[in-house]
Scaffold this motif. Structure first.
Motif, PDB file in Angstrom:
ATOM      1  N   ASP A 127      23.343  13.977 -13.601  1.00 63.03           N
ATOM      2  CA  ASP A 127      24.101  14.781 -14.576  1.00 63.03           C
ATOM      3  C   ASP A 127      23.292  15.943 -15.144  1.00 63.03           C
ATOM      4  O   ASP A 127      23.850  16.824 -15.802  1.00 63.03           O
ATOM      5  N   ASP A 128      21.983  15.961 -14.910  1.00 60.08           N
ATOM      6  CA  ASP A 128      21.155  17.076 -15.368  1.00 60.08           C
ATOM      7  C   ASP A 128      21.210  18.254 -14.400  1.00 60.08           C
ATOM      8  O   ASP A 128      20.659  19.322 -14.684  1.00 60.08           O
ATOM      9  N   THR A 129      21.879  18.075 -13.275  1.00 58.34           N
ATOM     10  CA  THR A 129      21.997  19.148 -12.292  1.00 58.34           C
ATOM     11  C   THR A 129      22.721  20.351 -12.881  1.00 58.34           C
ATOM     12  O   THR A 129      23.729  20.208 -13.577  1.00 58.34           O
ATOM     13  N   GLY A 130      22.179  21.535 -12.587  1.00 55.99           N
ATOM     14  CA  GLY A 130      22.808  22.749 -13.078  1.00 55.99           C
ATOM     15  C   GLY A 130      21.847  23.917 -13.044  1.00 55.99           C
ATOM     16  O   GLY A 130      20.694  23.782 -12.632  1.00 55.99           O
ATOM     17  N   THR A 131      22.343  25.051 -13.502  1.00 55.76           N
ATOM     18  CA  THR A 131      21.501  26.232 -13.660  1.00 55.76           C
ATOM     19  C   THR A 131      21.013  26.276 -15.104  1.00 55.76           C
ATOM     20  O   THR A 131      21.812  26.155 -16.031  1.00 55.76           O
ATOM     21  N   TYR A 132      19.725  26.424 -15.266  1.00 54.23           N
ATOM     22  CA  TYR A 132      19.104  26.422 -16.592  1.00 54.23           C
ATOM     23  C   TYR A 132      18.700  27.849 -16.959  1.00 54.23           C
ATOM     24  O   TYR A 132      18.040  28.548 -16.178  1.00 54.23           O
ATOM     25  N   TYR A 133      19.103  28.257 -18.155  1.00 58.20           N
ATOM     26  CA  TYR A 133      18.816  29.578 -18.684  1.00 58.20           C
ATOM     27  C   TYR A 133      18.050  29.452 -19.989  1.00 58.20           C
ATOM     28  O   TYR A 133      18.262  28.505 -20.744  1.00 58.20           O
ATOM     29  N   CYS A 161      13.823  32.098 -32.537  1.00 55.57           N
ATOM     30  CA  CYS A 161      14.231  30.756 -32.122  1.00 55.57           C
ATOM     31  C   CYS A 161      14.500  30.846 -30.616  1.00 55.57           C
ATOM     32  O   CYS A 161      15.205  31.751 -30.156  1.00 55.57           O
ATOM     33  N   LEU A 162      13.925  29.936 -29.864  1.00 56.70           N
ATOM     34  CA  LEU A 162      14.059  29.955 -28.411  1.00 56.70           C
ATOM     35  C   LEU A 162      14.750  28.683 -27.942  1.00 56.70           C
ATOM     36  O   LEU A 162      14.636  27.625 -28.579  1.00 56.70           O
ATOM     37  N   GLY A 163      15.445  28.777 -26.835  1.00 59.04           N
ATOM     38  CA  GLY A 163      16.137  27.583 -26.374  1.00 59.04           C
ATOM     39  C   GLY A 163      16.506  27.617 -24.907  1.00 59.04           C
ATOM     40  O   GLY A 163      16.302  28.629 -24.227  1.00 59.04           O
ATOM     41  N   TRP A 164      17.010  26.493 -24.462  1.00 56.99           N
ATOM     42  CA  TRP A 164      17.454  26.330 -23.088  1.00 56.99           C
ATOM     43  C   TRP A 164      18.940  25.985 -23.053  1.00 56.99           C
ATOM     44  O   TRP A 164      19.411  25.155 -23.836  1.00 56.99           O
ATOM     45  N   VAL A 165      19.624  26.627 -22.130  1.00 56.52           N
ATOM     46  CA  VAL A 165      21.059  26.430 -21.911  1.00 56.52           C
ATOM     47  C   VAL A 165      21.244  26.007 -20.460  1.00 56.52           C
ATOM     48  O   VAL A 165      20.577  26.535 -19.578  1.00 56.52           O
ATOM     49  N   ARG A 166      22.127  25.081 -20.201  1.00 54.49           N
ATOM     50  CA  ARG A 166      22.395  24.736 -18.815  1.00 54.49           C
ATOM     51  C   ARG A 166      23.887  24.834 -18.524  1.00 54.49           C
ATOM     52  O   ARG A 166      24.724  24.691 -19.414  1.00 54.49           O
ATOM     53  N   GLN A 167      24.151  25.096 -17.257  1.00 53.65           N
ATOM     54  CA  GLN A 167      25.533  25.153 -16.808  1.00 53.65           C
ATOM     55  C   GLN A 167      25.669  24.296 -15.563  1.00 53.65           C
ATOM     56  O   GLN A 167      25.115  24.633 -14.506  1.00 53.65           O
ATOM     57  N   ALA A 168      26.369  23.190 -15.710  1.00 55.22           N
ATOM     58  CA  ALA A 168      26.607  22.305 -14.576  1.00 55.22           C
ATOM     59  C   ALA A 168      27.703  22.902 -13.691  1.00 55.22           C
ATOM     60  O   ALA A 168      28.524  23.705 -14.167  1.00 55.22           O
ATOM     61  N   PRO A 169      27.745  22.523 -12.441  1.00 50.26           N
ATOM     62  CA  PRO A 169      28.775  23.051 -11.541  1.00 50.26           C
ATOM     63  C   PRO A 169      30.178  22.821 -12.087  1.00 50.26           C
ATOM     64  O   PRO A 169      30.540  21.694 -12.447  1.00 50.26           O
ATOM     65  N   GLY A 170      30.955  23.889 -12.191  1.00 49.02           N
ATOM     66  CA  GLY A 170      32.336  23.785 -12.645  1.00 49.02           C
ATOM     67  C   GLY A 170      32.516  23.577 -14.137  1.00 49.02           C
ATOM     68  O   GLY A 170      33.637  23.312 -14.602  1.00 49.02           O
ATOM     69  N   LYS A 171      31.416  23.678 -14.906  1.00 51.89           N
ATOM     70  CA  LYS A 171      31.502  23.460 -16.352  1.00 51.89           C
ATOM     71  C   LYS A 171      30.981  24.674 -17.108  1.00 51.89           C
ATOM     72  O   LYS A 171      30.377  25.579 -16.538  1.00 51.89           O
ATOM     73  N   GLY A 172      31.210  24.667 -18.412  1.00 55.58           N
ATOM     74  CA  GLY A 172      30.726  25.739 -19.251  1.00 55.58           C
ATOM     75  C   GLY A 172      29.259  25.581 -19.595  1.00 55.58           C
ATOM     76  O   GLY A 172      28.623  24.580 -19.261  1.00 55.58           O
ATOM     77  N   ARG A 173      28.716  26.567 -20.272  1.00 56.66           N
ATOM     78  CA  ARG A 173      27.318  26.522 -20.673  1.00 56.66           C
ATOM     79  C   ARG A 173      27.134  25.604 -21.875  1.00 56.66           C
ATOM     80  O   ARG A 173      27.991  25.550 -22.760  1.00 56.66           O
TER      81      ARG A 173
END
Length: 123
Positions: free
Chosen positions: A89-95, A34-46
């Motif tokens: 609101d989609d801004t962030g680091t995507y993993y 199972c594969l997926g995407w996680v994002r972390q917005a500035p100052g927030k959790g994943r």
């Protein structure tokens, strides 16, 4: 190891496609995960935003449903996330993340991040 790429800066309403290279996985291991995407917005959790099961069934968090599309190319050991109608609101680091298919739920993805991530900035 999973390596994300394709992030960048885009104006609201624009599109980006990000990729995750899993070349260190065997083809069998990749196709059965199972594969997926996680994002972390500035100052927030994943936050898990999208997942795809080995058979192609997909899951999305409510805030991206209808705008994001997750897909996989098992022949290339690559995972994609097509992001349309982007919002600030989609801004962030995507993993990207890979988990056993029996755990294929969005909340399980956050603890399985292995790569450096790719930055997405929407203004």
């Amino acid at each position: 190891q999973l390596v994300e790429s394709g992030g960048g800066s885009v104006q609201a309403g624009g599109s980006l496609r990000i990729s995750c290279d899993a070349s260190t996985y065997t083809s069998s291991s990749f196709s059965r995960s199972c594969l997926g995407w996680v994002r972390q917005a500035p100052g927030k959790g994943r936050e898990g935003v999208a997942a795809i099961e080995p058979d192609g069934v997909t899951y999305y968090t409510a805030s991206v449903k209808g705008r994001f599309t997750i897909s996989r190319d098992n022949a290339k050991n690559t995972l994609y996330l097509q992001m349309d109608s982007l919002k600030p609101d989609d801004t962030g680091t995507y993993y990207c993340a890979a988990i056993h298919p029996t755990r294929c739920v969005l909340p399980s993805l956050s603890s399985e991040v292995r790569g450096p991530g790719t930055q997405v900035t929407v203004s």
